[in-house]
Design an enzyme around this catalytic site. Sequence first.
Site, PDB file in Angstrom:
ATOM      1  N   HIS A 293     108.934  20.237 -56.088  1.00  0.00           N
ATOM      2  CA  HIS A 293     109.678  21.168 -55.620  1.00  0.00           C
ATOM      3  C   HIS A 293     110.567  20.551 -54.547  1.00  0.00           C
ATOM      4  CE1 HIS A 293     106.883  20.953 -52.292  1.00  0.00           C
ATOM      5  NE2 HIS A 293     105.806  21.457 -53.288  1.00  0.00           N
TER       6      HIS A 293
ATOM      7  N   GLN B  30      92.505   8.826 -49.832  1.00  0.00           N
ATOM      8  CA  GLN B  30      94.033   8.694 -49.355  1.00  0.00           C
ATOM      9  C   GLN B  30      94.017   7.326 -48.744  1.00  0.00           C
ATOM     10  OE1 GLN B  30      96.797  11.553 -48.115  1.00  0.00           O
ATOM     11  NE2 GLN B  30      98.252  10.368 -47.069  1.00  0.00           N
TER      12      GLN B  30
END
Length: 410
Positions: free
Chosen positions: A45, A171
Amino acid sequence: MNVFDILEERGFIQQTTHKEELRQLLENEKITFYIGFDPTADSLHVGHFVTIMAMRHMQMAGHRPIALMGGGTGMIGDPSGKTDMRKMMSIETINENVNCFKKQFSRFIDFDNDKAIIANNADWLMNLNYIELLREVGVHFSVNRMLTFECFKQRMEKGLSFLEFNYMIMQSYDFLELYRRYNCKLELGGNDQWSNILGGVELVRRLHGDTAFGMTFTLLANSEGQKMGKTVNGALWLDKNKTSPYEFYQYWRNVDDSDVKMCLSLLTFLPMDEVNHLSSLEGANINKAKEILAYEVTKIVHGQEDAIQAQTAAKAAFSGGAAKGSLPTTNITQTQLNQGIDIISLLVDLTKLAPSKGEARRLITQNGIKLEGKTISDIKFIITKDLFNQNNAFMIQKGKKVFHQINLTN
């Protein structure tokens, strides 16, 4: 011009580790860097688009991007910026979304001849030995310090699951793994990723004694601090099947005057001299800048042909002329028409121009809906064949700027 200076001048950079060292590194070496994208949907997006533009600037300066697909971290869910735990996705959904992301990235980044890499952290995270991870990585993370990070603090009142608490470690491990595999020295991301990025930078330093770097970018927000890219129908997607090029174009054509400079700087490649000139226009002239913004962003995302069609359609709709181009359209059949379609159902169920029946009634009673230029004020209005023109189509107008075409098919 150093790419660091380009990113800074255009307003990308929010925070960096070792700022002057990083600036010198980008000046003197061609490095490998990465940005992670968790596959939470089947399309990127517009929020992702800011970081994609930064990747383009970096690649154009000779640096090598890694687009890291979060096939592994997507199993956990990033708590950053979230007040509730993310909905758990199946492995099949995650893999399908990863494949969609990969196709979209090829439109923006040059992957030929090892100029860029697509990696998937599922390749290493899914097979990790938990005890080995705790011994090698977990020992370097202070729980007390982690709880001071904003991404965790805002979740403490509602409850932070142990599942999500592991996200920062996952992460950080990504950065370590990419450093080991590709000599990756820099992680980039949105400003909400600052805490996670710091974890990776410190993990590389602790385990390898090497300096790794982090940089965060401006989140796309308007002058009032509200996140941009939200429409009546949800997110502003980069997939034309989810957000048509016309809708995409119109979104940027209708931004507030005060947001024109930021959008031109972050979302186009126009030189900053031109950006400064366009954003300095006042009154009705600023609309010219918005048209250029809308065209340039749509061209990057959807290509020149779709951008021209969207621009043509927007001008036709604005002038009340024929809707040639990529106007958002909905097809209805003769059978549906014979069964009867009321105006509320048309707005809510078929075109999604209104999110609810209540909102549809409000639009109609406040004269906010026109069909073929005629204001509709009756909430019980029924769609009939008489509405359709010789091309078996008619136009819905919502407010002053939203247009949608209805086609009658067999």
